[in-house]
Scaffold this active site. Structure first.
Site, short mmCIF file in Angstrom:
data_model
loop_
_atom_site.label_atom_id
_atom_site.label_comp_id
_atom_site.label_asym_id
_atom_site.label_seq_id
_atom_site.Cartn_x
_atom_site.Cartn_y
_atom_site.Cartn_z
N CYS A 156 6.04 5.83 4.38
CA CYS A 156 4.81 5.14 3.97
C CYS A 156 4.14 5.80 2.77
CB CYS A 156 3.84 5.06 5.14
SG CYS A 156 4.46 4.05 6.50
N HIS A 170 0.84 -1.20 0.00
CA HIS A 170 0.00 0.00 0.00
C HIS A 170 0.88 1.24 0.00
CE1 HIS A 170 -0.27 0.65 4.67
NE2 HIS A 170 0.92 0.29 4.31
N GLU A 204 -0.03 -4.71 11.89
CA GLU A 204 0.71 -4.26 10.71
C GLU A 204 2.19 -4.64 10.86
OE1 GLU A 204 0.20 -0.42 8.09
OE2 GLU A 204 1.31 0.05 9.91
N HIS A 228 4.89 0.10 -0.55
CA HIS A 228 5.65 -0.73 0.37
C HIS A 228 4.69 -1.78 0.91
CE1 HIS A 228 3.67 1.98 3.22
NE2 HIS A 228 3.92 1.07 4.14
N ASP A 265 -4.98 -10.56 0.00
CA ASP A 265 -3.67 -11.21 0.07
C ASP A 265 -2.90 -11.07 -1.25
OD1 ASP A 265 -1.58 -12.69 1.27
OD2 ASP A 265 -2.35 -14.56 0.42
N HIS A 266 -1.66 -10.65 -1.14
CA HIS A 266 -0.76 -10.44 -2.28
C HIS A 266 -1.34 -9.45 -3.29
CE1 HIS A 266 1.31 -13.89 -0.56
NE2 HIS A 266 2.37 -13.44 -1.20
N HIS A 310 3.49 -5.06 3.82
CA HIS A 310 3.43 -5.57 5.19
C HIS A 310 2.98 -7.02 5.17
CE1 HIS A 310 3.96 -1.69 7.20
NE2 HIS A 310 3.16 -1.18 6.27
#
Length: 136
Positions: A35, A16, A126, A41, A81-82, A43
């Site tokens: 960020c 994100h 996070e 980037h 996810d991903h 998480h």
């Protein structure tokens, strides 16, 4: 009888960028720091979905754990996810994907699928040191 809580733990990876399109680059960088990286980037999120209520006296279940697992997979993991949350999801096209907003969106996706008498609490990590609880 007292209330019982059942927690299902899951994990997903997502990228994100924290960014407010109403601000200039300088203010975005000042508020969001690293960020706000224009290349995004990622998480490794740890998710806890807690359902709270009274167990069914006939089954002994608060909620069928397999049903809860399937709901989380279908509504959350398959969706986020991903993925790049900013680019790949409808939920964050116009909503800054902060950990606070992600937790709230997860709650809003799951809440309608649970019986009304069950309470729901989302805990989203996070990082190992930063997490959000929603609602609180």
């Amino acid at each position: 009888m007292k209330k019982t809580a059942l927690t299902r733990c899951e994990h997903f990876n997502a990228a994100h960028r924290l960014h407010n399109p109403n601000w200039d680059d300088k203010k975005n960088k000042q508020v969001f720091g690293k960020c706000n990286n224009k290349n995004y980037h990622g998480h490794n999120y740890n998710l806890e979905v807690k359902v709270i209520g009274y167990c069914d006296p006939e089954t002994g279940y608060l909620i069928d754990a397999k049903l809860l697992s399937d709901l989380i997979k279908e509504l959350i993991l398959d969706r986020f996810d991903h993925k790049n949350l900013n680019l790949d999801t409808q939920e964050f096209k116009h909503l800054n994907p902060t950990v606070e907003n992600i937790a709230r969106v997860i709650y809003e996706l799951l809440r309608p699928k649970l019986k009304e008498q069950l309470a729901l609490k989302i805990t989203l990590y996070e990082t190992e040191r930063n997490y959000v609880e929603y609602p609180y």
